[in-house]
Structure formats: structure tokens, C-alpha cells
Design a protein around this motif. Structure first.
Motif, PDB file in Angstrom:
ATOM      1  N   ASN A 172       0.828  -1.208   0.000  1.00 33.19           N
ATOM      2  CA  ASN A 172       0.000   0.000   0.000  1.00 33.19           C
ATOM      3  C   ASN A 172       0.861   1.257   0.000  1.00 33.19           C
ATOM      4  OD1 ASN A 172      -2.681   1.293   0.240  1.00 33.19           O
ATOM      5  ND2 ASN A 172      -1.905   1.953   2.235  1.00 33.19           N
ATOM      6  N   PHE A 173       2.016   1.211   0.677  1.00 28.25           N
ATOM      7  CA  PHE A 173       2.938   2.354   0.657  1.00 28.25           C
ATOM      8  C   PHE A 173       3.472   2.578  -0.753  1.00 28.25           C
ATOM      9  CE2 PHE A 173       7.374   3.984   1.391  1.00 28.25           C
ATOM     10  CZ  PHE A 173       6.986   5.285   1.692  1.00 28.25           C
ATOM     11  N   GLY A 174       3.738   1.482  -1.484  1.00 25.54           N
ATOM     12  CA  GLY A 174       4.156   1.624  -2.879  1.00 25.54           C
ATOM     13  C   GLY A 174       3.076   2.286  -3.720  1.00 25.54           C
ATOM     14  N   TYR A 175       1.828   1.884  -3.474  1.00 25.00           N
ATOM     15  CA  TYR A 175       0.701   2.515  -4.175  1.00 25.00           C
ATOM     16  C   TYR A 175       0.601   3.989  -3.822  1.00 25.00           C
ATOM     17  CZ  TYR A 175      -4.198   3.653  -5.211  1.00 25.00           C
ATOM     18  OH  TYR A 175      -5.345   4.263  -5.658  1.00 25.00           O
ATOM     19  N   TYR A 176       0.846   4.316  -2.545  1.00 29.35           N
ATOM     20  CA  TYR A 176       0.814   5.720  -2.115  1.00 29.35           C
ATOM     21  C   TYR A 176       1.885   6.534  -2.841  1.00 29.35           C
ATOM     22  CZ  TYR A 176       1.581   9.830   0.790  1.00 29.35           C
ATOM     23  OH  TYR A 176       1.762  11.122   1.219  1.00 29.35           O
ATOM     24  N   LEU A 177       3.089   5.994  -2.940  1.00 33.85           N
ATOM     25  CA  LEU A 177       4.165   6.710  -3.637  1.00 33.85           C
ATOM     26  C   LEU A 177       3.797   6.946  -5.101  1.00 33.85           C
ATOM     27  CD1 LEU A 177       7.364   4.960  -2.198  1.00 33.85           C
ATOM     28  CD2 LEU A 177       6.425   7.205  -1.589  1.00 33.85           C
ATOM     29  N   LEU A 178       3.176   5.954  -5.729  1.00 36.03           N
ATOM     30  CA  LEU A 178       2.733   6.112  -7.117  1.00 36.03           C
ATOM     31  C   LEU A 178       1.710   7.233  -7.229  1.00 36.03           C
ATOM     32  CD1 LEU A 178       2.767   5.030 -10.040  1.00 36.03           C
ATOM     33  CD2 LEU A 178       0.947   3.443  -9.367  1.00 36.03           C
ATOM     34  N   CYS A 179       0.783   7.305  -6.273  1.00 33.87           N
ATOM     35  CA  CYS A 179      -0.241   8.357  -6.284  1.00 33.87           C
ATOM     36  C   CYS A 179       0.381   9.736  -6.080  1.00 33.87           C
ATOM     37  CB  CYS A 179      -1.284   8.095  -5.196  1.00 33.87           C
ATOM     38  SG  CYS A 179      -2.306   6.629  -5.482  1.00 33.87           S
ATOM     39  N   THR A 180       1.392   9.826  -5.220  1.00 37.26           N
ATOM     40  CA  THR A 180       2.024  11.131  -4.972  1.00 37.26           C
ATOM     41  C   THR A 180       2.767  11.635  -6.203  1.00 37.26           C
ATOM     42  OG1 THR A 180       3.998  10.042  -4.062  1.00 37.26           O
ATOM     43  CG2 THR A 180       2.292  10.716  -2.509  1.00 37.26           C
ATOM     44  N   LYS A 181       3.327  10.717  -6.993  1.00 41.61           N
ATOM     45  CA  LYS A 181       4.036  11.143  -8.206  1.00 41.61           C
ATOM     46  C   LYS A 181       3.077  11.717  -9.235  1.00 41.61           C
ATOM     47  CE  LYS A 181       8.237   8.397  -8.045  1.00 41.61           C
ATOM     48  NZ  LYS A 181       9.143   7.507  -8.814  1.00 41.61           N
ATOM     49  N   MET A 182       1.859  11.221  -9.248  1.00 42.46           N
ATOM     50  CA  MET A 182       0.864  11.708 -10.212  1.00 42.46           C
ATOM     51  C   MET A 182       0.132  12.949  -9.711  1.00 42.46           C
ATOM     52  SD  MET A 182      -0.802   8.191 -11.715  1.00 42.46           S
ATOM     53  CE  MET A 182      -1.554   7.758 -10.138  1.00 42.46           C
ATOM     54  N   PHE A 183       0.284  13.261  -8.416  1.00 39.63           N
ATOM     55  CA  PHE A 183      -0.461  14.372  -7.824  1.00 39.63           C
ATOM     56  C   PHE A 183       0.379  15.642  -7.799  1.00 39.63           C
ATOM     57  CE2 PHE A 183      -1.840  16.921  -4.167  1.00 39.63           C
ATOM     58  CZ  PHE A 183      -3.181  17.079  -4.468  1.00 39.63           C
ATOM     59  N   LYS A 184      -0.277  16.770  -8.012  1.00 40.89           N
ATOM     60  CA  LYS A 184       0.381  18.075  -7.950  1.00 40.89           C
ATOM     61  C   LYS A 184      -0.462  19.003  -7.090  1.00 40.89           C
ATOM     62  CE  LYS A 184       1.985  21.950 -10.765  1.00 40.89           C
ATOM     63  NZ  LYS A 184       2.050  22.529 -12.142  1.00 40.89           N
ATOM     64  N   TYR A 185       0.207  19.645  -6.106  1.00 40.05           N
ATOM     65  CA  TYR A 185      -0.500  20.603  -5.267  1.00 40.05           C
ATOM     66  C   TYR A 185      -1.081  21.718  -6.123  1.00 40.05           C
ATOM     67  CZ  TYR A 185       1.594  18.703  -0.972  1.00 40.05           C
ATOM     68  OH  TYR A 185       1.966  17.901   0.072  1.00 40.05           O
ATOM     69  N   GLN A 186      -2.325  22.106  -5.808  1.00 36.32           N
ATOM     70  CA  GLN A 186      -2.952  23.213  -6.529  1.00 36.32           C
ATOM     71  C   GLN A 186      -3.422  24.293  -5.565  1.00 36.32           C
ATOM     72  OE1 GLN A 186      -5.879  21.970  -9.411  1.00 36.32           O
ATOM     73  NE2 GLN A 186      -4.750  20.108  -9.904  1.00 36.32           N
ATOM     74  N   ASN A 187      -4.424  23.965  -4.761  1.00 36.40           N
ATOM     75  CA  ASN A 187      -4.991  24.964  -3.857  1.00 36.40           C
ATOM     76  C   ASN A 187      -4.028  25.391  -2.773  1.00 36.40           C
ATOM     77  OD1 ASN A 187      -7.374  24.900  -5.270  1.00 36.40           O
ATOM     78  ND2 ASN A 187      -8.271  23.311  -3.995  1.00 36.40           N
ATOM     79  N   THR A 188      -3.108  24.502  -2.359  1.00 38.32           N
ATOM     80  CA  THR A 188      -2.131  24.866  -1.329  1.00 38.32           C
ATOM     81  C   THR A 188      -1.266  26.012  -1.816  1.00 38.32           C
ATOM     82  OG1 THR A 188      -2.086  22.607  -0.511  1.00 38.32           O
ATOM     83  CG2 THR A 188      -0.234  24.026   0.091  1.00 38.32           C
ATOM     84  N   GLU A 189      -0.848  25.929  -3.066  1.00 34.49           N
ATOM     85  CA  GLU A 189      -0.031  26.999  -3.621  1.00 34.49           C
ATOM     86  C   GLU A 189      -0.818  28.290  -3.716  1.00 34.49           C
ATOM     87  OE1 GLU A 189       1.272  25.411  -7.295  1.00 34.49           O
ATOM     88  OE2 GLU A 189       2.594  23.903  -6.382  1.00 34.49           O
ATOM     89  N   ASN A 190      -2.092  28.181  -4.058  1.00 36.18           N
ATOM     90  CA  ASN A 190      -2.927  29.374  -4.132  1.00 36.18           C
ATOM     91  C   ASN A 190      -3.075  30.019  -2.765  1.00 36.18           C
ATOM     92  OD1 ASN A 190      -3.288  28.877  -6.848  1.00 36.18           O
ATOM     93  ND2 ASN A 190      -5.214  27.779  -6.571  1.00 36.18           N
ATOM     94  N   HIS A 191      -3.259  29.196  -1.725  1.00 33.19           N
ATOM     95  CA  HIS A 191      -3.387  29.727  -0.369  1.00 33.19           C
ATOM     96  C   HIS A 191      -2.124  30.463   0.040  1.00 33.19           C
ATOM     97  CE1 HIS A 191      -7.215  28.009   0.171  1.00 33.19           C
ATOM     98  NE2 HIS A 191      -6.846  26.766   0.422  1.00 33.19           N
ATOM     99  N   GLU A 192      -0.966  29.865  -0.299  1.00 36.71           N
ATOM    100  CA  GLU A 192       0.286  30.493   0.089  1.00 36.71           C
ATOM    101  C   GLU A 192       0.481  31.820  -0.626  1.00 36.71           C
ATOM    102  OE1 GLU A 192       3.082  27.469  -0.800  1.00 36.71           O
ATOM    103  OE2 GLU A 192       2.789  26.392   1.091  1.00 36.71           O
ATOM    104  N   ASN A 193       0.075  31.880  -1.898  1.00 35.94           N
ATOM    105  CA  ASN A 193       0.195  33.135  -2.630  1.00 35.94           C
ATOM    106  C   ASN A 193      -0.712  34.201  -2.049  1.00 35.94           C
ATOM    107  OD1 ASN A 193       2.035  31.956  -4.381  1.00 35.94           O
ATOM    108  ND2 ASN A 193       0.465  31.351  -5.874  1.00 35.94           N
ATOM    109  N   GLU A 194      -1.945  33.787  -1.650  1.00 35.28           N
ATOM    110  CA  GLU A 194      -2.872  34.734  -1.050  1.00 35.28           C
ATOM    111  C   GLU A 194      -2.350  35.242   0.291  1.00 35.28           C
ATOM    112  OE1 GLU A 194      -6.552  32.741  -0.753  1.00 35.28           O
ATOM    113  OE2 GLU A 194      -6.914  32.637  -2.898  1.00 35.28           O
ATOM    114  N   ALA A 195      -1.737  34.331   1.051  1.00 36.86           N
ATOM    115  CA  ALA A 195      -1.254  34.721   2.367  1.00 36.86           C
ATOM    116  C   ALA A 195      -0.077  35.676   2.288  1.00 36.86           C
ATOM    117  CB  ALA A 195      -0.848  33.471   3.159  1.00 36.86           C
ATOM    118  N   SER A 196       0.771  35.492   1.248  1.00 35.86           N
ATOM    119  CA  SER A 196       1.935  36.363   1.112  1.00 35.86           C
ATOM    120  C   SER A 196       1.608  37.680   0.451  1.00 35.86           C
ATOM    121  CB  SER A 196       3.019  35.633   0.301  1.00 35.86           C
ATOM    122  OG  SER A 196       2.537  35.320  -0.995  1.00 35.86           O
ATOM    123  N   ALA A 197       0.410  37.743  -0.191  1.00 36.74           N
ATOM    124  CA  ALA A 197       0.043  38.971  -0.893  1.00 36.74           C
ATOM    125  C   ALA A 197      -0.297  40.084   0.080  1.00 36.74           C
ATOM    126  CB  ALA A 197      -1.168  38.679  -1.774  1.00 36.74           C
TER     127      ALA A 197
END
Length: 559
Positions: free
Chosen positions: A534-559
Motif C-alpha cells: 500500500n505504501f508503494g501505491y501511495y508513492l505512485l499516487c504522490t508522483k501523479m499528484f500536484k498541489y494546486q490549492n495549497t499553492e494558491n493559499h500560500e500566494n494569497e497569504a503572502s500577498a
């Protein structure tokens, strides 16, 4: 926070200025105080439920176990319903307030059932054939109390975590809140599993449930006292309708795109929206394409089952992208649930004495995991995360936290297998595998602390990490639902663990009624293999995933 200067504020800016005063760390004591009170109350009503059903209500042990399992399942699945209500119709504050009152009613009913003789059958010796079963009225009051308790937990436990996170704008502050939320949750659960259970078993059920009533009332009062400080998020209708509309509109317009020229993408009233949807999952983009027949008689466009906004399309894409990551935690929860239940069987066969007079109840070993989680969360938040940020100049991402939790969980499975291997060696040395069930193995039950402590440390990483990830990455319209996804994982893990144990019993000889004559260590090694894959499956999922809203939140917070 700097005080406001006594300068004139334009009337059109006054509301936003007033709103800016709300939220933040001012709300933290109120929300955490409410979490503590409500969790203590929930523990008072559920931690010792089987014993209450058997000893007070004269319900047969197997039936009591089934009732308890149903309630535990409801405790895990009902929060999803509470989250949907908060996202779709009412704000989180009102949902939590109403269902906290519902929880209070359930504890009042349980207190009355243990006090008033007409609401419970006559007391008798446990297991006696002369025990009188509950009457229809007594069953009705009991089931009503348990139903209200399930609704109370469903509407409060994870909805209040969303409400708390809504008070902060920066992702790192939201992550800190979630860490303290889980710390409080586990601490209150530990108090329930020890102090309140002791009162119910050794003093009286009336006092035990009465403590729950007082804790619930205090938690509700603290929550209401902080109302003027909260930042309230208004729901915008059911988000699941929007998801369904995107799917329907995409299917309807896919063929139309081949024959008719579109007139660009529809953004609705969102003037800051991106000009066009992303290229991933392109088949959904058709839902946001405008055509001439989408135009109303006044020349305007609006969202419908034929036309959706680009934002609605992107929200559905975000949900689809994060679901594989969410699914990777199902088996994580399953392995933990299996360890929790099977370790009770181990504890029943081991020496659980602490000194000559005190014996640890087999079901109380779970406290070691809860305490380990609570202590680890405080250490991680106060020491490890700041140290990580100083060394790397970056905050620890939720995916990294979850990954660490996966690895630690694998070590917990290995530890469980090694401890059981040693227990079976002692069993064979003393020829206890030939003895009837119930024979005590001359091995201290404190060995079981090892696996529970390691599991607790792992939960301190992956549970807060998961809640922070889902809260930050789910569409804004599904914020309450996002935090309740943890509860859904626990519920699925609970039922799936039951299915796996049943399959192992049917297909192997590893789990006989007398585990001294079985191979429980093989089961734990099987869990180790499941956790590793299951950890191997998790690593595979993380490689396909890209943060989206987290980056937006950080940009809003620094603005």
C-alpha cells in the motif's frame, strides 16, 4: 494584531473591515474547548457501551456486541452526512451547535435510563437465565438515545474541525490547528477510556453519564460564547449538484462540439477566473463551452444542466485527481483497525498485572496508542516542524507527513509480528497450545505497548497530514466534506478489517478460537505485506499528484 486607527472608513469598506476582525487565534480557545467537551461526552456514551448493555440493560453479549459495532460504524459514517449539511445548507457553526445539543439529549436519556427503574430491566447476575430482557419501552428509549448519540457525533466531530480551519488563511496555521485538534481529540478519548470508564464500572453509571452531560453542556456553552469572534462561511447550495451538472453537461456537449462552433468558455460571475480550463481530463471541458442555444432570451448565460462554469469543471477535476491519494489510506486504516482488535485477543491470554492488586483491562491497551498520538502531535508541532523549517527553510508538506506515517505504520506491523512470534514461542515452551482457551501465558502484556506506541506515533503524522491535505486541496464548496473524509476512511477500514479477518478464518487455520493454537503471527506478517504494498501505491499516487490549492493559499497569504 495592530489596533485600528480612528480614521474615517468608507461605508463600502466597513463590512470587510468588520469581517477582518473575525477569525484567527482568538477563536482557538473556544473551538478547542468545545472539542474537548464534546469528545469527553461522546466517550462517556460509547467507550463502555457493551458493558452498559450487558450489565444494566440485560442484553445478551453477542447482541450487545452487534449493537456496539453498528454504533461504531455510524460514528464513522454519519460525519459525512453532517459535513454535507454544513457544505450545502447551513454554516458549520450552526450545524455543530444543533448537533451538540442533540448529543446532550442522548446523554440525558442514557442518564435517565440508568437512574429510573422503569427505563431499565431489574438488576440480575450476568449470564443468569433468570435475567429479564428489556421491554419495548426500554428498548425504544435505549435506541433513541443511541440514535441521538450517533447524530450528535456525526454533526460535530469533523464539522467542527472545518469550522476551526476556516478561521485561518495561511496553510501552516491551518496545519497547526489540525495538529492541536487531533491532540485534543486523542487526549479527551484517553480520559474517556480511563477515567470515565473507571467511574462507570467502579462508582455508578449515573455519575459516569452525568459527567458526560456536564462535559457536553460546557462544550456547547464554550462554543456559543465564541460566536461573535468566528468567521462564518456561508454555504452555496449542494456542491454535489454542481458535480453532477458538470458530468451531464460534458456528456451532452461532447458530440455537439464536432458539428457546432463554440463561443468560448463560460466563467459566470467570477471575473478572476482563469481564461480556459486545464488540459488534464479534457473531456470535461465541454461542460464549460458556450453555444448559441445556451444563450437566454435576454442574451445572458447562466449555469444549468447544459452549461457549467470553468471553476465548476476545475473543481471536479481536483476531486478526481485527489481520490487516488485518499484511497491509498483505506488499507492504512484497515491494518490499524485489525491490530486494534486482534491485540485485545492477545491481551486476554497474557499477564496483565501491574503489581499484586491491579490488572489492566484488555480493552484499555488502546489507551497507549491514543496517548502516544497525543504526545507525538505536541512534540511534532512544537519541536520537529520548527526544526525542519529552520534546517530546510521549507514547511513539511502534508504529503510528506502522510508518507512518514505510512513508513512508521509498516514498522508497527513488523513489531506486532515479532511480539506475537515471541508470545507463541513462550506458549510452546510451556505447552499451553494444548491447554483449553483462557490459559494465561507467562509473558507480560506490557509487550503490547510497543506496537501501540509505534502506531500512535504514525497516526500523529498521517492523520493531521491527511486532514490538512484534503482541507487545502478539496474545492472550497466541499470544505466540511473534506475533513469528514477521514471519518469515512475509518469506517471503511473498520468494516474491511472485519471482512479480512473473516476471510482468513475461513481459508486458513491461523485464527482458531484458541489463538495459542493458531498462527496470529502469520496474520501480522500478512498485514506487514499489505502495508508495504500500500505504501508503494501511495508513492505512485504522490508522483501523479500536484498541489494546486495549497499553492494558491500560500500566494494569497503572502500577498
Amino acid at each position: 494584531m495592530e489596533s485600528l486607527q480612528t480614521t474615517s472608513i468608507p461605508s463600502d469598506q466597513a463590512p470587510s473591515m468588520k469581517h477582518s476582525k473575525r477569525g484567527g487565534w482568538t477563536t482557538f480557545p473556544f473551538i478547542i474547548g468545545a472539542v474537548m467537551g464534546l469528545t469527553l461526552a461522546a466517550g462517556a456514551g460509547s467507550s463502555n457501551l457493551i458493558v452498559f448493555l450487558v450489565t444494566v440493560m440485560n442484553i445478551k453479549s453477542i447482541n450487545a456486541t452487534q449493537i456496539n459495532n453498528i454504533i461504531l460504524g455510524c460514528y464513522s459514517l454519519f460525519p459525512i452526512a453532517g459535513a454535507v449539511i454544513a457544505d450545502s445548507f447551513f454554516s458549520s457553526f450552526y450545524v455543530v451547535s444543533v448537533f451538540a445539543f442533540v448529543s446532550l439529549l442522548s446523554l440525558i436519556l442514557l442518564t435517565l435510563a440508568s437512574t429510573i427503574h422503569s427505563l431499565r430491566p431489574p438488576t440480575c447476575v450476568i449470564g443468569s437465565l433468570a435475567c429479564e430482557a428489556p421491554s419495548k419501552l426500554q428498548y425504544a428509549v435505549l435506541y433513541l438515545a443511541l440514535a441521538l448519540a450517533s447524530l450528535g457525533v456525526g454533526g460535530t466531530r469533523f464539522t467542527i474541525s472545518t469550522m476551526g480551519a476556516d478561521q485561518f488563511k495561511k496553510p501552516n496555521e491551518q496545519g497547526t490547528f489540525f495538529s492541536w485538534y487531533f491532540f485534543t481529540l486523542y487526549l479527551a478519548s484517553a480520559i474517556s477510556l480511563t477515567g470515565i470508564i473507571y467511574v462507570q464500572d467502579s462508582v455508578s453509571w449515573v455519575l459516569g453519564f452525568g459527567i458526560g452531560v456536564v462535559a457536553n453542556a460546557i462544550g456547547l456553552a464554550v462554543l456559543l460564547l465564541g460566536k461573535r469572534f468566528y468567521c462564518h462561511t456561508k454555504p452555496k447550495g449542494s456542491p454535489f449538484v454542481g458535480i453532477a451538472r458538470v458530468l451531464v453537461a460534458a456528456v451532452r456537449k461532447r458530440r455537439k462540439l464536432e458539428t457546432v462552433q463554440s463561443q468560448g468558455y463560460f466563467h459566470g460571475d467570477n471575473t478572476k477566473a482563469i481564461s480556459s480550463p486545464t488540459e488534464s481530463l479534457r473531456f470535461l471541458n465541454c461542460a464549460a463551452l458556450r453555444f448559441e442555444d445556451d444563450r437566454k432570451s435576454d442574451g445572458s448565460y447562466s449555469s444549468s444542466w447544459w452549461l457549467c462554469t470553468v471553476e465548476e469543471v476545475e473543481d471536479l477535476k481536483t476531486l478526481i485527481k485527489i481520490m487516488p491519494l485518499w484511497s491509498s489510506s483505506i488499507l492504512l486504516s484497515t491494518t490499524i483497525a485489525m491490530i486494534n482488535s486482534l491485540t485485545v485477543l492477545q491481551a486476554l491470554t497474557m499477564d496483565r498485572h501491574l503489581g499484586p492488586h491491579f490488572k489492566i483491562p484488555a480493552g484499555s491497551f488502546l489507551v497507549f496508542s491514543i496517548l502516544a498520538t497525543a504526545i507525538s502531535i505536541s512534540i511534532i508541532d512544537r519541536f520537529l516542524l520548527p526544526m525542519w523549517e529552520k534546517l530546510t527553510r521549507r514547511s513539511l508538506k502534508p504529503l510528506q507527513q502522510i508518507g512518514i506515517g505510512h513508513v512508521i505504520n509498516i514498522f508497527a506491523m513488523v513489531g506486532s509480528a515479532l511480539v506475537e512470534t515471541r508470545r507463541l514461542r513462550v506458549v510452546r515452551t510451556h505447552h499451553l497450545n494444548r491447554e483449553p482457551p483462557g490459559s494465561v501465558v507467562p509473558m507480560s502484556g506490557l509487550w503490547l505497548m510497543v506496537q501501540f506506541i509505534v502506531i500512535g506515533v504514525g497516526e500523529a503524522f498521517h492523520f493531521p497530514g491527511q486532514v490538512a491535505l484534503y482541507y487545502q486541496e478539496f474545492p472550497k464548496s466541499l470544505r466540511s466534506t473534506s475533513t469528514a473524509m477521514i471519518s469515512l476512511l475509518i469506517g471503511i477500514g473498520y468494516y474491511l478489517s472485519t471482512a479480512i479477518i473473516d476471510s482468513v478464518r475461513r481459508s486458513t487455520g491461523w485464527l482458531p478460537d484458541n489463538i495459542n493454537d493458531g498462527r496470529l503471527d502469520y496474520v501480522f506478517w500478512l498485514l506487514t505485506a499489505i502495508a508495504f504494498l500500500n505504501f508503494g501505491y501511495y508513492l505512485l499516487c504522490t508522483k501523479m499528484f500536484k498541489y494546486q490549492n495549497t499553492e494558491n493559499h500560500e500566494n494569497e497569504a503572502s500577498a
